[in-house]
Design a protein around this motif. Structure first.
Motif, mmCIF file in Angstrom:
data_model
loop_
_atom_site.group_PDB
_atom_site.id
_atom_site.type_symbol
_atom_site.label_atom_id
_atom_site.label_comp_id
_atom_site.label_asym_id
_atom_site.label_seq_id
_atom_site.Cartn_x
_atom_site.Cartn_y
_atom_site.Cartn_z
ATOM 1 N N ILE A 57 -52.675 77.564 -100.976
ATOM 2 C CA ILE A 57 -53.728 78.409 -100.692
ATOM 3 C C ILE A 57 -53.343 79.184 -99.456
ATOM 4 O O ILE A 57 -53.478 80.421 -99.230
ATOM 5 C CB ILE A 57 -54.853 77.552 -100.463
ATOM 6 N N LYS A 58 -52.648 78.381 -98.474
ATOM 7 C CA LYS A 58 -52.188 79.003 -97.321
ATOM 8 C C LYS A 58 -51.038 80.087 -97.586
ATOM 9 O O LYS A 58 -51.182 81.271 -96.889
ATOM 10 C CB LYS A 58 -51.472 77.914 -96.486
ATOM 11 N N HIS A 59 -50.011 79.890 -98.280
ATOM 12 C CA HIS A 59 -48.915 80.557 -98.625
ATOM 13 C C HIS A 59 -49.260 81.921 -99.538
ATOM 14 O O HIS A 59 -48.850 83.098 -99.197
ATOM 15 C CB HIS A 59 -47.818 80.045 -98.737
ATOM 16 N N VAL A 60 -49.973 81.552 -100.736
ATOM 17 C CA VAL A 60 -50.148 82.737 -101.584
ATOM 18 C C VAL A 60 -51.170 83.664 -101.262
ATOM 19 O O VAL A 60 -51.114 84.716 -101.652
ATOM 20 C CB VAL A 60 -50.446 82.173 -102.885
ATOM 21 N N PHE A 61 -52.135 83.276 -100.449
ATOM 22 C CA PHE A 61 -53.412 84.120 -100.147
ATOM 23 C C PHE A 61 -52.967 84.530 -98.710
ATOM 24 O O PHE A 61 -54.182 85.066 -98.291
ATOM 25 C CB PHE A 61 -54.459 83.328 -100.393
ATOM 26 N N VAL A 63 -38.998 88.616 -101.443
ATOM 27 C CA VAL A 63 -39.894 88.743 -102.620
ATOM 28 C C VAL A 63 -41.185 88.388 -102.825
ATOM 29 O O VAL A 63 -42.131 89.090 -103.174
ATOM 30 C CB VAL A 63 -39.117 88.101 -104.021
ATOM 31 N N LEU A 64 -41.374 87.275 -101.937
ATOM 32 C CA LEU A 64 -42.753 86.795 -101.568
ATOM 33 C C LEU A 64 -43.450 87.610 -100.840
ATOM 34 O O LEU A 64 -44.562 87.890 -101.030
ATOM 35 C CB LEU A 64 -42.658 85.219 -101.077
ATOM 36 N N ALA A 65 -42.609 88.128 -99.900
ATOM 37 C CA ALA A 65 -43.373 89.293 -99.160
ATOM 38 C C ALA A 65 -43.986 90.300 -99.637
ATOM 39 O O ALA A 65 -44.971 90.918 -99.444
ATOM 40 C CB ALA A 65 -42.474 89.653 -98.031
ATOM 41 N N PHE A 87 -40.596 78.424 -104.821
ATOM 42 C CA PHE A 87 -40.654 78.769 -106.487
ATOM 43 C C PHE A 87 -42.346 78.906 -106.831
ATOM 44 O O PHE A 87 -42.773 79.620 -107.444
ATOM 45 C CB PHE A 87 -39.809 77.927 -107.300
ATOM 46 N N ARG A 88 -42.935 77.615 -106.238
ATOM 47 C CA ARG A 88 -44.399 77.330 -106.773
ATOM 48 C C ARG A 88 -45.132 78.638 -106.166
ATOM 49 O O ARG A 88 -45.933 79.331 -106.779
ATOM 50 C CB ARG A 88 -44.903 76.099 -105.754
ATOM 51 N N ASN A 89 -44.802 79.231 -104.837
ATOM 52 C CA ASN A 89 -45.375 80.312 -104.299
ATOM 53 C C ASN A 89 -45.181 81.668 -105.115
ATOM 54 O O ASN A 89 -45.963 82.384 -105.375
ATOM 55 C CB ASN A 89 -45.152 80.486 -102.979
ATOM 56 N N LEU A 90 -44.074 81.830 -105.252
ATOM 57 C CA LEU A 90 -43.550 83.276 -106.124
ATOM 58 C C LEU A 90 -44.196 82.979 -107.612
ATOM 59 O O LEU A 90 -44.819 84.148 -107.816
ATOM 60 C CB LEU A 90 -42.046 83.064 -106.649
#
Ligand code: AMP
Ligand code: MG
Length: 280
Positions: A82-86, A43-45, A242-245
């Motif tokens: 910043i690293k994972h969401v962007f 889902v995050l991908a 969950f934060r990243n999603l």
């Protein structure tokens, strides 16, 4: 849960006039998402890919400016977000300035002086890693200025942000809400892993000791400055996945709300022929 909207982030938004109610929110919770860590990976991908597409369009369109304010306590996950969401966005249209302890030159000016030059221009997405909110958070808790001075800042900040919005900036503010237990684990990790030692500062422990003063300061700042035009979202952030999603979803919805489009192409592109360059 639907394919296009895997996380319902509406409950994370603090409506204008509502109390931020941090005590009433569980930092380990995963509200608005049915799945678990394992199911969140694909889902995050997908969300990453969608965000990448939208940011590219924001840049191409060039009519909108987007400001994301990220605030949290030490080890709250700002850098990881910043690293994972962007992950995958085009660095050309994105900046992530970090606001550290002010320099003597910065301290010789009003507290917004160092902030304003970093706000996004047309087509840009800017993520503030800490921000002008430090001036009602750490400054309040450590009594770096008098109370009668910081108390007026909520009004200044509302006006400053409203001005940015009125002039064409879209603002989203995000508080990463972790528990003291989670912070302890993450700080311990910074002590235990040599490659993470650089992130540990003994000063972090003094801040940690003031945990509930910080919570009160965050509660006040969020309550007083969450507006329809520049809303705060409180993200339960003990679970990084969950934060990243949740943050990805918020940004996607924000960008989707902008009516982004590619600029009109010049007329007659289909008639153009690219000629070969004659050999020397
Ligand atoms: P870090 O983000 O971990 O590199 O730490 C930056 C430090 O700078 C944190 O302890 C912040 O609280 C501090 N800081 C940021 N802005 C201000 C400010 N306006 N006044 C005082 N301290 C600040
Ligand atoms: Mg730090």
């Amino acid at each position: 849960m639907s394919a296009s909207r895997p996380v319902d982030v509406s409950k994370l938004r603090v409506a204008e006039g509502d109390d931020a109610d941090l005590d009433g929110r569980d930092p380990r919770a995963t509200p608005g998402y049915d799945g678990d860590k394992e199911s969140s990976v694909p889902v995050l991908a997908e969300l990453n890919a969608r965000l990448e597409e939208l940011q590219e369009l924001l840049y191409a369109d060039g009519r909108h400016r987007v400001l994301v304010v990220l605030q949290a306590l030490d080890a709250g996950g700002k850098d990881g977000t910043i690293k994972h969401v962007f992950d995958g966005v085009n660095p050309s249209g994105v900046r992530a300035p970090a606001f550290k302890k002010p320099s003597s030159e910065e301290l010789a000016h009003d507290y917004l002086w160092r902030i304003h030059p970093h706000v996004p221009g047309d087509g840009e997405l800017v993520i503030f890693n800490r921000s002008h909110y430090e001036d009602v958070l750490v400054v309040r808790v450590l009594e770096l200025v008098e109370e009668k001075r910081w108390k007026k800042r909520y009004g200044h900040i509302r006006d400053f942000e409203q001005m940015l919005v009125d002039e064409g900036t879209t603002i989203v503010k995000i508080f990463l809400h972790i528990s003291p237990e989670e912070q302890a684990e993450r700080l311990q990790d910074r002590l235990d892993r040599p490659e993470k030692n650089w992130k540990f500062e003994t000063g972090d422990l003094e801040m940690r000791a003031r945990w509930w003063d910080f919570m009160e300061a965050f509660e006040d700042a969020i309550t007083k400055t969450s507006t329809d035009d520049a809303p705060w979202f409180v993200i339960p952030a003990d679970r990084k996945w969950f934060r990243n999603l949740a943050i990805s979803q918020i940004l996607i919805e924000t960008l989707e709300g902008l009516d982004l489009r590619h600029p009109a192409a010049e007329d007659g592109l289909d008639q153009i022929v690219i000629e070969d360059i004659p050999k020397r």
